[in-house]
Write a protein that holds these residues in place. Structure first.
Motif, PDB file in Angstrom:
ATOM      1  N   GLY A  89       0.823  -1.210   0.000  1.00  0.00           N
ATOM      2  CA  GLY A  89       0.000   0.000   0.000  1.00  0.00           C
ATOM      3  C   GLY A  89       0.853   1.253   0.000  1.00  0.00           C
ATOM      4  O   GLY A  89       0.578   2.222  -0.721  1.00  0.00           O
ATOM      5  N   CYS A  90       1.912   1.244   0.798  1.00  0.00           N
ATOM      6  CA  CYS A  90       2.801   2.415   0.874  1.00  0.00           C
ATOM      7  C   CYS A  90       3.510   2.629  -0.470  1.00  0.00           C
ATOM      8  O   CYS A  90       3.604   3.759  -0.950  1.00  0.00           O
ATOM      9  N   VAL A  91       3.994   1.536  -1.052  1.00  0.00           N
ATOM     10  CA  VAL A  91       4.693   1.664  -2.336  1.00  0.00           C
ATOM     11  C   VAL A  91       3.719   2.200  -3.399  1.00  0.00           C
ATOM     12  O   VAL A  91       4.053   3.100  -4.168  1.00  0.00           O
ATOM     13  N   ALA A  92       2.491   1.676  -3.407  1.00  0.00           N
ATOM     14  CA  ALA A  92       1.492   2.138  -4.392  1.00  0.00           C
ATOM     15  C   ALA A  92       1.205   3.630  -4.233  1.00  0.00           C
ATOM     16  O   ALA A  92       0.953   4.328  -5.208  1.00  0.00           O
ATOM     17  N   ALA A  93       1.242   4.116  -3.006  1.00  0.00           N
ATOM     18  CA  ALA A  93       0.940   5.539  -2.759  1.00  0.00           C
ATOM     19  C   ALA A  93       2.189   6.411  -2.857  1.00  0.00           C
ATOM     20  O   ALA A  93       2.110   7.622  -2.657  1.00  0.00           O
ATOM     21  N   GLY A  94       3.330   5.804  -3.125  1.00  0.00           N
ATOM     22  CA  GLY A  94       4.564   6.584  -3.281  1.00  0.00           C
ATOM     23  C   GLY A  94       5.205   6.981  -1.970  1.00  0.00           C
ATOM     24  O   GLY A  94       5.861   8.018  -1.865  1.00  0.00           O
ATOM     25  N   THR A  95       5.028   6.135  -0.952  1.00  0.00           N
ATOM     26  CA  THR A  95       5.679   6.447   0.313  1.00  0.00           C
ATOM     27  C   THR A  95       6.369   5.201   0.894  1.00  0.00           C
ATOM     28  O   THR A  95       6.566   4.213   0.196  1.00  0.00           O
ATOM     29  N   MET A  96       6.760   5.287   2.162  1.00  0.00           N
ATOM     30  CA  MET A  96       7.540   4.212   2.788  1.00  0.00           C
ATOM     31  C   MET A  96       6.815   3.675   4.024  1.00  0.00           C
ATOM     32  O   MET A  96       6.048   4.403   4.648  1.00  0.00           O
ATOM     33  N   ALA A  97       7.144   2.445   4.378  1.00  0.00           N
ATOM     34  CA  ALA A  97       6.505   1.794   5.516  1.00  0.00           C
ATOM     35  C   ALA A  97       7.509   1.535   6.628  1.00  0.00           C
ATOM     36  O   ALA A  97       8.558   0.945   6.390  1.00  0.00           O
ATOM     37  N   GLY A  98       7.171   1.952   7.841  1.00  0.00           N
ATOM     38  CA  GLY A  98       7.943   1.528   9.011  1.00  0.00           C
ATOM     39  C   GLY A  98       7.394   0.180   9.447  1.00  0.00           C
ATOM     40  O   GLY A  98       6.182  -0.031   9.412  1.00  0.00           O
ATOM     41  N   ILE A  99       8.272  -0.743   9.816  1.00  0.00           N
ATOM     42  CA  ILE A  99       7.772  -2.008  10.372  1.00  0.00           C
ATOM     43  C   ILE A  99       8.363  -2.197  11.767  1.00  0.00           C
ATOM     44  O   ILE A  99       9.450  -1.711  12.066  1.00  0.00           O
ATOM     45  N   GLY A 100       7.600  -2.893  12.619  1.00  0.00           N
ATOM     46  CA  GLY A 100       7.936  -2.960  14.044  1.00  0.00           C
ATOM     47  C   GLY A 100       8.739  -4.199  14.411  1.00  0.00           C
ATOM     48  O   GLY A 100       8.972  -5.094  13.604  1.00  0.00           O
ATOM     49  N   ASP A 101       9.112  -4.223  15.659  1.00  0.00           N
ATOM     50  CA  ASP A 101       9.944  -5.291  16.217  1.00  0.00           C
ATOM     51  C   ASP A 101       9.235  -5.770  17.484  1.00  0.00           C
ATOM     52  O   ASP A 101       8.557  -4.987  18.150  1.00  0.00           O
ATOM     53  N   THR A 102       9.361  -7.047  17.776  1.00  0.00           N
ATOM     54  CA  THR A 102       8.744  -7.554  19.007  1.00  0.00           C
ATOM     55  C   THR A 102       9.775  -8.406  19.739  1.00  0.00           C
ATOM     56  O   THR A 102      10.929  -8.500  19.317  1.00  0.00           O
ATOM     57  N   ALA A 103       9.312  -9.045  20.814  1.00  0.00           N
ATOM     58  CA  ALA A 103      10.216  -9.866  21.615  1.00  0.00           C
ATOM     59  C   ALA A 103      10.830 -10.991  20.789  1.00  0.00           C
ATOM     60  O   ALA A 103      11.940 -11.428  21.040  1.00  0.00           O
ATOM     61  N   LYS A 104      10.095 -11.469  19.793  1.00  0.00           N
ATOM     62  CA  LYS A 104      10.578 -12.629  19.040  1.00  0.00           C
ATOM     63  C   LYS A 104      11.251 -12.195  17.741  1.00  0.00           C
ATOM     64  O   LYS A 104      10.592 -11.568  16.894  1.00  0.00           O
ATOM     65  N   PRO A 105      12.524 -12.562  17.529  1.00  0.00           N
ATOM     66  CA  PRO A 105      13.183 -12.217  16.267  1.00  0.00           C
ATOM     67  C   PRO A 105      12.414 -12.782  15.067  1.00  0.00           C
ATOM     68  O   PRO A 105      12.421 -12.207  13.992  1.00  0.00           O
ATOM     69  N   GLU A 106      11.676 -13.920  15.280  1.00  0.00           N
ATOM     70  CA  GLU A 106      10.911 -14.513  14.160  1.00  0.00           C
ATOM     71  C   GLU A 106       9.859 -13.528  13.664  1.00  0.00           C
ATOM     72  O   GLU A 106       9.582 -13.436  12.463  1.00  0.00           O
ATOM     73  N   THR A 107       9.249 -12.780  14.601  1.00  0.00           N
ATOM     74  CA  THR A 107       8.202 -11.841  14.196  1.00  0.00           C
ATOM     75  C   THR A 107       8.819 -10.708  13.389  1.00  0.00           C
ATOM     76  O   THR A 107       8.277 -10.270  12.379  1.00  0.00           O
ATOM     77  N   PHE A 108       9.985 -10.225  13.835  1.00  0.00           N
ATOM     78  CA  PHE A 108      10.710  -9.184  13.092  1.00  0.00           C
ATOM     79  C   PHE A 108      11.004  -9.705  11.685  1.00  0.00           C
ATOM     80  O   PHE A 108      10.817  -9.009  10.693  1.00  0.00           O
ATOM     81  N   LYS A 109      11.419 -10.980  11.628  1.00  0.00           N
ATOM     82  CA  LYS A 109      11.766 -11.572  10.340  1.00  0.00           C
ATOM     83  C   LYS A 109      10.537 -11.705   9.430  1.00  0.00           C
ATOM     84  O   LYS A 109      10.622 -11.497   8.225  1.00  0.00           O
ATOM     85  N   GLN A 110       9.379 -12.002  10.049  1.00  0.00           N
ATOM     86  CA  GLN A 110       8.153 -12.138   9.232  1.00  0.00           C
ATOM     87  C   GLN A 110       7.875 -10.845   8.469  1.00  0.00           C
ATOM     88  O   GLN A 110       7.432 -10.860   7.335  1.00  0.00           O
ATOM     89  N   GLY A 111       8.136  -9.698   9.126  1.00  0.00           N
ATOM     90  CA  GLY A 111       7.967  -8.404   8.455  1.00  0.00           C
ATOM     91  C   GLY A 111       8.995  -8.256   7.339  1.00  0.00           C
ATOM     92  O   GLY A 111       8.642  -7.920   6.202  1.00  0.00           O
ATOM     93  N   LEU A 112      10.249  -8.543   7.650  1.00  0.00           N
ATOM     94  CA  LEU A 112      11.323  -8.389   6.655  1.00  0.00           C
ATOM     95  C   LEU A 112      11.109  -9.316   5.456  1.00  0.00           C
ATOM     96  O   LEU A 112      11.442  -8.967   4.332  1.00  0.00           O
ATOM     97  N   ASP A 113      10.551 -10.503   5.728  1.00  0.00           N
ATOM     98  CA  ASP A 113      10.350 -11.473   4.641  1.00  0.00           C
ATOM     99  C   ASP A 113       9.414 -10.952   3.548  1.00  0.00           C
ATOM    100  O   ASP A 113       9.420 -11.472   2.430  1.00  0.00           O
ATOM    101  N   GLN A 114       8.601  -9.979   3.884  1.00  0.00           N
ATOM    102  CA  GLN A 114       7.651  -9.452   2.887  1.00  0.00           C
ATOM    103  C   GLN A 114       8.298  -8.423   1.958  1.00  0.00           C
ATOM    104  O   GLN A 114       7.683  -7.957   1.008  1.00  0.00           O
ATOM    105  N   ILE A 115       9.522  -8.033   2.260  1.00  0.00           N
ATOM    106  CA  ILE A 115      10.125  -6.906   1.545  1.00  0.00           C
ATOM    107  C   ILE A 115      10.430  -7.231   0.081  1.00  0.00           C
ATOM    108  O   ILE A 115      10.191  -6.442  -0.809  1.00  0.00           O
TER     109      ILE A 115
END
Ligand SMILES: Cc1cc2nc3c(=O)[nH]c(=O)nc-3n(C[C@H](O)[C@H](O)[C@H](O)COP(=O)(O)O)c2cc1C
Length: 338
Positions: free
Chosen positions: A109-135
């Motif tokens: 959605g951010c890319v389509a609108a010409g902007t950038m997305a912040g993604i968050g971090d949690t206690a589990k590195p796997e969750t951080f990775k789930q966000g990065l995996d979408q990049i």
């Protein structure tokens, strides 16, 4: 946006009422959840601080087609507004989306609108990775925000960000106040200016620009700039970590006056319209971030909902610039307020 908001309300009603104005009153105290901590006053102050400013209307000029675009670290954005990071959409919004699904919609959605997305971090590195995996190949459109873990743990995540193709990142230093993360075996903690400088040096070694998120005072803005921050993000984490703080728009002008020019000044908290974006720019912000309404737009309309939300904000900003005589983002200043 009405259909999108109605659909979102149905989908996340256990956690968010999708109020006509997202101002932190209905969800006061809902942390974990979507609200602000304790009385909810810090969240509410963010909204009321912006509402307390008025735009000076000017129409005798030639700024009829204002330019909303900005350049950020070598990329051209359609508007000076980014999506702020949000972590644990399941816990905080009662979302039926996985972190990965949510991140995918946010980034697209951010890319389509010409902007950038912040993604968050949690206690589990796997969750951080789930966000990065979408990049995939969109690393330059994503800013991962890492929690203030010990340096070694931060470096693991910096390496993950580089591997995902990002060229900027940040740290929500105010997450030192998140109780759940303080109870872990390797917890988040407040970081001294010296520790922050070491973290930023590690980011710079990896060619990552670094945003220090969670700055609310002039002295800490100076400390972050001295530590090498490429941007300070004036933020109280949406009022989720400390009750009874001022609204971010209250502290923004003094911070921008102190460190603007040395480092970029970003701001979030309570921004709900293009008018709010222009007020924040007039108060000294270079870039503005929005969190909760973006999450609502995604739950009501997925990728398209996020893109449409940013397009609405851009249209509103353009109209406000036209009617205040502001020809481009760089021309915004205190003269736009009255
Ligand atoms: C449910 C929720 C989760 C959040 N998680 C994170 C996070 O993981 N990392 C972070 O830097 N900020 C996080 N934030 C804070 C936002 O990035 C942002 O600073 C704040 O919400 C902006 O205010 P707004 O929601 O009024 O636009 C979170 C906010 C909410 C509401």
């Amino acid at each position: 946006m009405k259909d999108i908001r109605d659909k979102a309300r149905e989908r996340i009603k256990s956690h968010c009422k999708v109020c006509p104005l997202c101002d932190g009153r209905a969800c006061a105290g809902k942390v974990p959840g979507i609200g602000g901590i304790g009385t909810g006053v810090s969240f509410q102050n963010n909204v009321s601080a912006l509402a307390g400013h008025r735009l000076a209307m000017r129409v005798l000029h030639d700024a009829n087609e204002p330019l909303t675009g900005v350049s950020l670290w070598g990329r051209e954005l359609a508007l000076p507004v980014l999506a702020a990071p949000i972590g644990s959409v399941k816990n905080n919004l009662g979302s039926d989306l996985s972190e990965g699904e949510y991140s995918e919609m946010l980034i697209s959605g951010c890319v389509a609108a010409g902007t950038m997305a912040g993604i968050g971090d949690t206690a589990k590195p796997e969750t951080f990775k789930q966000g990065l995996d979408q990049i995939r190949d969109r690393g330059r459109s994503v800013i991962p925000f890492i929690k203030p873990w010990a340096l070694q743990e931060v470096c693991v995540r910096l390496d993950m960000a580089v591997a995902a193709g990002c060229d900027s990142c940040g740290m929500d230093v105010d997450a030192a106040g998140l109780t759940i993360l303080r109870r872990l075996d390797a917890p988040v903690a407040t970081r001294t200016p010296r520790e922050l400088a070491a973290i930023i040096a590690e980011a710079h070694k990896r060619k990552l620009k670094f945003i220090v998120k969670g700055i609310m005072t002039v002295d800490e803005a100076r400390a972050a700039a001295d530590a090498g921050a490429d941007a300070v993000l004036v933020s109280n984490h949406g009022g989720r970590v400390l009750d009874h703080t001022p609204g971010t728009a209250e502290v923004l002008p003094a911070i921008a006056a102190a460190v603007g020019g040395r480092t970029l000044v970003m701001m979030d908290g309570g921004v709900r319209s293009g008018a709010d974006v222009l007020k924040a720019l007039a108060l000294g912000a270079d870039i503005v971030l929005i969190c909760r309404p973006v999450a609502v737009a995604i739950h009501g309309g997925g990728t398209d909902g996020a893109a449409r939300y940013f397009n609405v904000i851009r249209d509103e900003l353009s109209q406000c610039m036209r009617l205040t005589g502001c020809k481009d983002v760089a021309s915004a200043g205190a003269h736009l307020l009255c």
